[in-house]
Write an enzyme that holds these catalytic residues in place. Structure first.
Site, mmCIF file in Angstrom:
data_model
loop_
_atom_site.group_PDB
_atom_site.id
_atom_site.type_symbol
_atom_site.label_atom_id
_atom_site.label_comp_id
_atom_site.label_asym_id
_atom_site.label_seq_id
_atom_site.Cartn_x
_atom_site.Cartn_y
_atom_site.Cartn_z
ATOM 1 N N GLY A 84 33.253 38.887 -15.338
ATOM 2 C CA GLY A 84 33.240 38.053 -16.282
ATOM 3 C C GLY A 84 31.775 37.819 -16.754
ATOM 4 C CG PHE A 85 30.727 35.117 -19.935
ATOM 5 C CD1 PHE A 85 30.079 35.977 -20.767
ATOM 6 C CD2 PHE A 85 31.931 34.437 -20.415
ATOM 7 C CE1 PHE A 85 30.681 36.134 -22.388
ATOM 8 C CE2 PHE A 85 32.025 34.505 -21.645
ATOM 9 C CZ PHE A 85 31.583 35.352 -22.622
ATOM 10 C CB VAL A 89 39.847 40.170 -4.916
ATOM 11 C CG1 VAL A 89 39.375 39.353 -3.676
ATOM 12 C CG2 VAL A 89 38.582 41.170 -5.026
ATOM 13 C CD GLU A 111 37.589 28.552 -31.085
ATOM 14 O OE1 GLU A 111 36.410 28.074 -31.154
ATOM 15 O OE2 GLU A 111 38.052 29.238 -30.039
HETATM 16 C C1 LIG Z 1 40.580 31.927 -24.978
HETATM 17 C C2 LIG Z 1 39.174 31.338 -24.419
HETATM 18 C C3 LIG Z 1 38.345 30.964 -25.227
HETATM 19 C C4 LIG Z 1 36.980 30.551 -24.753
HETATM 20 N N1 LIG Z 1 36.194 30.195 -25.573
HETATM 21 C C5 LIG Z 1 34.847 29.772 -25.147
HETATM 22 C C6 LIG Z 1 33.879 29.650 -25.982
HETATM 23 O O1 LIG Z 1 33.768 29.728 -27.195
HETATM 24 N N2 LIG Z 1 32.395 29.030 -25.460
HETATM 25 C C7 LIG Z 1 32.233 28.904 -24.041
HETATM 26 O O2 LIG Z 1 31.246 28.664 -23.616
HETATM 27 N N3 LIG Z 1 33.306 29.356 -23.237
HETATM 28 C C8 LIG Z 1 34.635 29.563 -23.817
HETATM 29 N N4 LIG Z 1 35.534 29.814 -22.845
HETATM 30 C C9 LIG Z 1 35.302 29.680 -21.379
HETATM 31 C C10 LIG Z 1 34.635 30.840 -20.827
HETATM 32 O O3 LIG Z 1 35.234 32.016 -21.219
HETATM 33 C C11 LIG Z 1 34.470 30.820 -19.493
HETATM 34 O O4 LIG Z 1 33.768 29.519 -18.900
HETATM 35 C C12 LIG Z 1 33.834 31.974 -18.604
HETATM 36 O O5 LIG Z 1 34.583 33.086 -18.867
HETATM 37 C C13 LIG Z 1 33.749 31.901 -17.188
HETATM 38 O O6 LIG Z 1 33.047 33.151 -16.925
HETATM 39 P P1 LIG Z 1 33.487 33.470 -15.297
HETATM 40 O O7 LIG Z 1 32.721 34.752 -15.311
HETATM 41 O O8 LIG Z 1 33.352 32.644 -14.314
HETATM 42 O O9 LIG Z 1 35.114 34.081 -15.334
HETATM 43 P P2 LIG Z 1 35.796 35.120 -16.195
HETATM 44 O O10 LIG Z 1 35.056 35.438 -17.566
HETATM 45 O O11 LIG Z 1 37.155 34.619 -16.667
HETATM 46 O O12 LIG Z 1 35.619 36.264 -15.397
HETATM 47 C C14 LIG Z 1 36.567 36.389 -14.472
HETATM 48 C C15 LIG Z 1 36.664 37.914 -13.927
HETATM 49 O O13 LIG Z 1 37.499 38.179 -12.735
HETATM 50 C C16 LIG Z 1 38.390 39.111 -12.684
HETATM 51 N N5 LIG Z 1 39.486 38.536 -11.725
HETATM 52 C C17 LIG Z 1 40.112 37.678 -11.745
HETATM 53 N N6 LIG Z 1 40.772 37.581 -10.673
HETATM 54 C C18 LIG Z 1 40.778 38.649 -10.164
HETATM 55 C C19 LIG Z 1 40.982 39.133 -8.703
HETATM 56 N N7 LIG Z 1 42.031 38.717 -8.055
HETATM 57 N N8 LIG Z 1 40.584 40.395 -8.204
HETATM 58 C C20 LIG Z 1 39.684 41.234 -9.128
HETATM 59 N N9 LIG Z 1 39.496 40.719 -10.186
HETATM 60 C C21 LIG Z 1 39.480 39.291 -10.654
HETATM 61 C C22 LIG Z 1 38.716 38.912 -14.150
HETATM 62 O O14 LIG Z 1 39.465 40.255 -14.577
HETATM 63 C C23 LIG Z 1 37.846 38.737 -14.917
HETATM 64 O O15 LIG Z 1 36.960 39.972 -15.314
HETATM 65 C C24 LIG Z 1 36.796 30.222 -23.393
HETATM 66 C C25 LIG Z 1 37.604 30.730 -22.535
HETATM 67 C C26 LIG Z 1 39.059 31.220 -23.121
HETATM 68 C C27 LIG Z 1 40.098 31.772 -22.137
#
Ligand SMILES: Cc1cc2nc3c(=O)[nH]c(=O)nc-3n(C[C@H](O)[C@H](O)[C@H](O)COP(=O)(O)OP(=O)(O)OC[C@H]3O[C@@H](n4cnc5c(N)ncnc54)[C@H](O)[C@@H]3O)c2cc1C
Length: 424
Positions: free
Chosen positions: A20-21, A86, A177
């Site tokens: 993810g991000f 995982v 949204e």
């Molecule tokens: C609908 C929506 C709209 C949003 N809008 C905004 C916004 O406008 N601005 C903003 O700042 N934030 C926004 N957010 C929040 C933002 O998306 C999150 O804060 C951000 O994505 C967090 O990043 P991350 O990398 O921690 O997790 P994520 O981006 O959720 O990435 C997690 C990754 O882990 C992978 N994964 C999960 N579990 C497993 C597993 N067991 N095994 C292998 N892989 C796995 C997933 O496939 C994914 O690719 C939004 C969230 C959502 C759901």
């Protein structure tokens, strides 16, 4: 045992769970470092959650907001991507337990984000639709369009009304949204695509358990959001705590009931705790407790970043940082610098969040933005929202497709993305 098929070398291996991000930024930042990087994700693509609601409301194709990992790292040395689920961590043996076998790590970084939280209510989980992933957004899009098809030929007035009512539960940015996007769809698309359906009978409800929408914004932005949504035709209900959903009925704590065949649940998230993580390392909503260097409490060489992490010890954020893209990206940058510093026996830098502001869009020329002390809405906030999100999407092709889609929609509202796919 199934093998992950990753060559063992002399380099220290950083295994990142989740692209993810947070995970992706970390993998980018470790390019050219003296480490072997293994990125594991259950999907083969990175997705862009802020635009997921536009996929759900048939404004964008899923491929415009997703990007395959293998394409991103095609020519990268010392980089491996594996698509796998995982399941757990064996901290003693320094192994990650996955659906393709155990993967040894020197440093493990958990960046798996969160999943929808139903607060243990099975009825809500079974009878509502989430909107957290691209796949879920597609399911939502199919249901919205299919219900309209069914409503057009339904004789029974009560059933037709259930098909036309959409209930959205959750007054945060995602709820706001999708409610705004569906209200615009009702106004502009439904009368043209479904001329034999009375669009006025379509109701979009936005249910919020609290007293105001967008709790993390100022009261002023909340009030503006409610006013704009109401003008768009959304029925906003405050203090509306949903306790259950079954037989096409949403039940509220105060006894109120709403009939609907589509309930969208965007009311909370929780992190999934992998097996093997000690209970003492887990905080609120499954988030992993870390120090300011993102080291998971009680474990060695295991880190957590992004939504999955709850960083402790930052006086400015005693309850942990908000679950936002910028927090995830900035934590990844600090951790990348710290992992490189570790290789050179240099001092580590504690994570410190720089708030760049927050925004939420409501509809065409309607949005709210808060940057430092600056609070504004309407067209300027909407334009800023468009620019910021366009800049953040990965890939030139995706940016171009999204921009063209937005321009096309702005001038004539006539997209042709409204296909119902995979109903089976
Ligand atoms: C609908 C929506 C709209 C949003 N809008 C905004 C916004 O406008 N601005 C903003 O700042 N934030 C926004 N957010 C929040 C933002 O998306 C999150 O804060 C951000 O994505 C967090 O990043 P991350 O990398 O921690 O997790 P994520 O981006 O959720 O990435 C997690 C990754 O882990 C992978 N994964 C999960 N579990 C497993 C597993 N067991 N095994 C292998 N892989 C796995 C997933 O496939 C994914 O690719 C939004 C969230 C959502 C759901």
């Amino acid at each position: 045992m199934i093998k992950a098929n990753i060559a063992h070398g002399n380099l220290r291996r950083v295994v990142i769970v989740g692209g993810g991000f947070a995970g992706l930024e970390l993998a980018f930042r470790l390019r050219g470092s003296n480490c072997q990087v293994v990125l594991i994700d259950k999907n083969n693509y990175h997705q862009f959650p802020p635009l997921i609601y536009q996929v759900a409301s048939a404004g964008l194709e899923p491929s415009s907001i997703a990007f395959p990992f293998r394409r991103l790292f095609q020519d990268e040395k010392n980089f491996y991507f594996r698509m796998a689920q995982v399941n757990g961590v064996d901290a003693e043996r320094k192994e990650l337990l996955t659906s393709i076998g155990a993967i040894r790590y020197d440093y493990l970084v958990l960046a798996a984000g969160t999943t929808t939280n139903y607060f243990g209510n099975d009825g809500l989980q079974a009878n509502t639709l989430p909107m957290k992933t691209v796949a879920e957004a597609m399911s939502l899009r199919n249901t919205i369009l299919h219900n309209l098809e069914l409503a057009e030929t339904e004789d029974d007035e009560a059933v037709r009304s259930q098909l036309l009512n959409i209930v959205i539960v959750g007054g945060g940015p995602s709820g706001v949204e999708i409610a705004g996007a569906l209200a615009e769809m009702k106004r502009t698309v439904v009368p043209r695509d479904y001329p034999d359906l009375d669009a006025a009978k379509m109701n979009i409800y936005l249910l919020n358990a609290g007293q105001r929408l967008l709790q993390s914004f100022s009261a002023e932005s909340s009030a503006r959001t409610e006013r704009d949504l109401t003008r768009l035709g959304v029925r906003v209900m405050q203090n509306a705590m949903v306790t259950g959903c079954h037989n096409n009925e949403v039940l509220l704590a105060d006894g109120r009931r709403l009939e609907s065949r589509l309930v969208v649940w965007v009311s909370g998230v929780r992190a999934t705790v992998p097996d093997g993580i000690p209970a003492a390392s887990v905080g609120r909503a499954g988030r992993l407790l870390t120090d300011r260097y993102n080291r998971v409490k009680g474990l060695t060489d295991v880190y957590a970043i992004g939504d999955q992490a709850l960083v402790q010890g930052d006086e400015a954020y005693p309850e942990g940082h908000p679950q936002l893209a910028q927090v995830a990206i900035q934590q990844a940058r600090t951790l990348a610098a710290n992992l490189k510093a570790l290789q050179r026996d240099r001092p580590l830098k504690p994570f410190s969040y720089r708030d760049l502001g927050t925004m939420a869009t409501i509809g065409r020329k309607k949005a709210v933005a808060e940057i430092g002390r600056l609070r504004f809405g309407g067209t300027p906030a909407w334009l800023l929202w468009l620019v910021v999100h366009l800049r953040s999407i990965l890939g030139v092709r995706n940016k171009t497709v999204v921009l063209l889609n937005w321009m096309w929609n702005y001038f004539n509202y006539r997209q042709s993305l409204r296909l119902i796919l995979n109903r089976d």
